[in-house]
Design a protein around this motif. Structure first.
Motif, mmCIF file in Angstrom:
data_model
loop_
_atom_site.group_PDB
_atom_site.id
_atom_site.type_symbol
_atom_site.label_atom_id
_atom_site.label_comp_id
_atom_site.label_asym_id
_atom_site.label_seq_id
_atom_site.Cartn_x
_atom_site.Cartn_y
_atom_site.Cartn_z
ATOM 1 N N LYS A 41 1.492 6.300 -7.289
ATOM 2 C CA LYS A 41 0.192 6.989 -7.673
ATOM 3 C C LYS A 41 0.173 8.321 -7.455
ATOM 4 O O LYS A 41 -0.438 8.992 -7.990
ATOM 5 C CB LYS A 41 -1.033 6.249 -6.935
ATOM 6 C CG LYS A 41 -1.225 4.673 -7.379
ATOM 7 C CD LYS A 41 -1.798 4.670 -8.823
ATOM 8 C CE LYS A 41 -2.180 3.319 -9.171
ATOM 9 N NZ LYS A 41 -2.493 3.262 -10.662
ATOM 10 N N ILE A 71 -6.935 3.720 -2.816
ATOM 11 C CA ILE A 71 -5.685 4.073 -4.054
ATOM 12 C C ILE A 71 -5.977 4.380 -5.195
ATOM 13 O O ILE A 71 -5.539 5.104 -5.986
ATOM 14 C CB ILE A 71 -4.821 2.650 -3.755
ATOM 15 C CG1 ILE A 71 -3.956 2.730 -2.313
ATOM 16 C CG2 ILE A 71 -3.726 2.681 -4.941
ATOM 17 C CD1 ILE A 71 -3.224 1.273 -2.131
ATOM 18 N N THR A 73 -5.087 11.691 1.959
ATOM 19 C CA THR A 73 -5.645 10.284 2.301
ATOM 20 C C THR A 73 -7.147 10.568 2.595
ATOM 21 O O THR A 73 -7.876 9.491 2.132
ATOM 22 C CB THR A 73 -4.685 10.080 3.586
ATOM 23 O OG1 THR A 73 -3.287 10.026 3.216
ATOM 24 C CG2 THR A 73 -5.046 8.525 4.101
ATOM 25 N N THR A 113 -7.642 -0.634 -0.907
ATOM 26 C CA THR A 113 -7.488 -0.590 -2.341
ATOM 27 C C THR A 113 -8.433 0.220 -3.229
ATOM 28 O O THR A 113 -8.006 1.037 -4.286
ATOM 29 C CB THR A 113 -7.874 -2.137 -2.961
ATOM 30 O OG1 THR A 113 -6.849 -2.689 -2.304
ATOM 31 C CG2 THR A 113 -7.481 -2.279 -4.356
ATOM 32 N N CYS A 159 -9.076 10.881 -0.410
ATOM 33 C CA CYS A 159 -9.364 9.297 -1.044
ATOM 34 C C CYS A 159 -10.420 8.598 -0.027
ATOM 35 O O CYS A 159 -11.295 7.995 -0.902
ATOM 36 C CB CYS A 159 -7.955 8.673 -0.862
ATOM 37 S SG CYS A 159 -6.711 9.177 -1.832
ATOM 38 N N SER A 200 1.212 3.684 -3.238
ATOM 39 C CA SER A 200 0.646 4.975 -3.274
ATOM 40 C C SER A 200 1.728 6.001 -3.325
ATOM 41 O O SER A 200 1.461 7.129 -4.162
ATOM 42 C CB SER A 200 0.216 5.487 -1.668
ATOM 43 O OG SER A 200 -0.907 4.201 -1.408
ATOM 44 N N PHE A 211 0.773 -1.128 -0.130
ATOM 45 C CA PHE A 211 0.035 -0.053 0.089
ATOM 46 C C PHE A 211 0.797 1.113 0.146
ATOM 47 O O PHE A 211 0.800 2.243 -0.612
ATOM 48 C CB PHE A 211 -0.936 0.046 1.024
ATOM 49 C CG PHE A 211 -1.993 -0.969 1.161
ATOM 50 C CD1 PHE A 211 -2.838 -1.337 -0.150
ATOM 51 C CD2 PHE A 211 -2.478 -1.498 2.495
ATOM 52 C CE1 PHE A 211 -3.652 -2.409 0.029
ATOM 53 C CE2 PHE A 211 -3.558 -2.531 2.499
ATOM 54 C CZ PHE A 211 -4.054 -2.702 1.434
ATOM 55 N N LEU A 271 -1.076 3.980 3.154
ATOM 56 C CA LEU A 271 -1.305 4.901 2.005
ATOM 57 C C LEU A 271 -0.732 6.411 2.445
ATOM 58 O O LEU A 271 0.113 6.987 1.694
ATOM 59 C CB LEU A 271 -2.746 5.036 1.820
ATOM 60 C CG LEU A 271 -3.465 5.642 0.394
ATOM 61 C CD1 LEU A 271 -4.737 5.544 0.281
ATOM 62 C CD2 LEU A 271 -3.039 7.147 0.406
ATOM 63 N N VAL A 318 -6.408 7.947 -5.678
ATOM 64 C CA VAL A 318 -5.375 8.869 -5.478
ATOM 65 C C VAL A 318 -5.329 9.996 -6.416
ATOM 66 O O VAL A 318 -5.185 11.022 -6.386
ATOM 67 C CB VAL A 318 -4.066 8.207 -5.330
ATOM 68 C CG1 VAL A 318 -2.729 9.096 -5.395
ATOM 69 C CG2 VAL A 318 -3.892 7.494 -3.679
#
Ligand SMILES: NC(=O)C1=CN([C@@H]2O[C@H](COP(=O)(O)OP(=O)(O)OC[C@H]3O[C@@H](n4cnc5c(N)ncnc54)[C@H](OP(=O)(O)O)[C@@H]3O)[C@@H](O)[C@H]2O)[C@@H](O)CC1
Ligand SMILES: Nc1ncnc2c1ncn2[C@@H]1O[C@H](COP(=O)(O)OP(=O)(O)OP(=O)(O)O)[C@@H](O)[C@H]1O
Ligand SMILES: [Mg+2]
Length: 347
Positions: free
Chosen positions: A98, A334, A313, A331, A316, A95, A91, A276, A337
């Motif tokens: 991403k 993510i 975060t 998931t 998201c 991240s 993760f 993340l 992101v």
């Protein structure tokens, strides 16, 4: 942009006292109503400080141009991943990519490596952490890394933690920024001297990790009502290492200033959200330090990076929750992101 040391808290305190006196005298309000107003005022200041900080975060984001080569926007290393935990380092590392890093490495144990590789072909995975030559093996990569994220899914095996001690020492010697999370914080609680006074370190404790660190460093779990002061004290005691206490609000301090991230998130508390955050923070720390003081307007680059990662975060989490509700997992976060980054920093 003005974010002077403790000014938000001071202003909020002074305003609260003024409000209290004025309200009691003029309107004969109940103490409860007055306190509620004081809290609203405090929240308004936190939001203003957060918005000012987010404006500066936009300044540190590197432009995407055709003049750059692979690696320039960030080569991030994640130190973690063992038999029990393979999700957490994945993760964090995915991240980082991403958010905008170019290359993301994971340094994990031998048996965790094939599992982490199988999650994603985009990660570079080194099965070295439980080897007798672990410190040397990671050290060879350090000159090519811009930041390290230490701890997600590391576990608490003594031999592994001993290797991580050596990796931290080697990173400090090279002036590499480090984000320390999860079991990395377990190590710091046992050996605070490892990061004492290292201004390029950011610690990202959750509620339990914060209590453990605070107890170890200050002999006080720091769980009183004044979270801002508890975070500032811990940061100061560690020699102004930046501390991000995650929770209903994320409280961020470098021992001087205190900021609060009050970005709307969601009620979902699935595991992995902190991972993340730590991966995103690894990239943002690199960008913030590289941006220089004219871009950060004299504000601490690590504070800005932390505010950016916390806001991202939570955004998201909010976006993923709008789509998936109770079934939201990390998931799903993510996958948000990119859109969350655009809406916060590129709109
Ligand atoms: N998919 C994966 O691979 C993942 C792997 N992970 C990895 O796991 C490792 C250990 O990390 P950790 O966070 O579970 O350990 P730690 O901090 O000791 O918490 C233990 C207990 O404390 C409590 N508790 C926690 N938060 C609280 C709060 N806010 N407020 C109140 N209580 C709270 C709660 O216990 P309870 O009291 O509810 O029984 C919780 O169970 C580490 O390597 C990490 O990276 C995770 O990243 C997740 C995804
Ligand atoms: N009560 C809450 N309300 C809203 N957001 C929260 C709350 N608690 C934590 N968060 C957010 O969730 C994210 C992860 O924080 P958390 O405390 O769950 O970390 P963690 O325990 O280290 O997570 P992980 O499972 O990855 O180890 C942070 O962005 C934080 O802002
Ligand atoms: Mg965690």
């Amino acid at each position: 942009m003005a974010l002077p040391a403790g000014a938000g808290a001071l202003l909020a305190g002074a305003a609260a006292v003024a409000l209290l006196s004025a309200a009691l005298v003029l309107y004969e309000l109940s103490p409860d109503a007055v306190l509620q107003r004081a809290f609203s005022l405090h929240k308004a200041h936190s939001i203003k400080d957060m918005e000012n900080a987010l404006q500066l975060v936009r300044n540190i984001i590197p432009p995407l141009t055709s003049q750059k080569h692979k690696g320039q926007d960030g080569r991030i290393g994640v130190v973690g991943g063992c038999q029990e935990y393979t999700g957490a380092p994945y993760f964090a590392a995915i991240s980082a990519l991403k958010v905008g890093a170019d290359l993301s490495h994971v340094f994990c144990t031998r048996e965790a490596a094939p599992v982490i590789k199988s999650y994603s072909p985009e990660l570079i995975v080194h099965p070295v952490l439980d080897s007798p030559s672990a410190v040397h093996d990671v050290e060879e990569w350090l000159p090519r890394l811009h930041a390290l994220v230490v701890g997600p899914g590391l576990g608490r095996n003594d031999a592994l933690l001993e290797n991580v001690k050596g990796i931290l020492e080697a990173s400090k010697a090279r002036d590499i920024p480090v984000v320390i999370d999860a079991d990395g914080l377990w190590l710091i609680a046992r050996h605070p001297a490892l990061i004492q006074g290292y201004r390029k370190a950011v610690l990202t404790p959750n509620h339990v990790e914060f209590g453990r660190l605070s107890e170890a460093v200050l002999r006080d779990p720091g769980n009183g009502s004044d979270r801002r002061e508890a975070v500032r004290r811990l940061s100061r005691a560690l020699g102004n290492v930046t501390v991000v206490q995650k929770g209903e609000r994320d409280v961020i301090s470098d021992g001087e200033q205190v900021l609060e991230c009050v970005q709307e998130g969601s009620g979902r508390r699935c595991g992995g959200q902190g991972d993340l955050l730590s991966g995103a923070l690894g990239v943002l720390v690199h960008w913030a330090l590289r941006a220089g003081p004219e871009k950060t307007n004299g504000c601490s680059p690590l504070l800005l990076a932390a505010m950016g990662a916390c806001s991202l975060t939570r955004q998201c989490s909010r976006q993923a929750f709008q789509k998936h509700g109770r079934s939201t997992t990390t998931t799903d976060m993510i996958a948000e992101v990119g859109p969350a980054f655009r809406s916060l920093f590129e709109a």
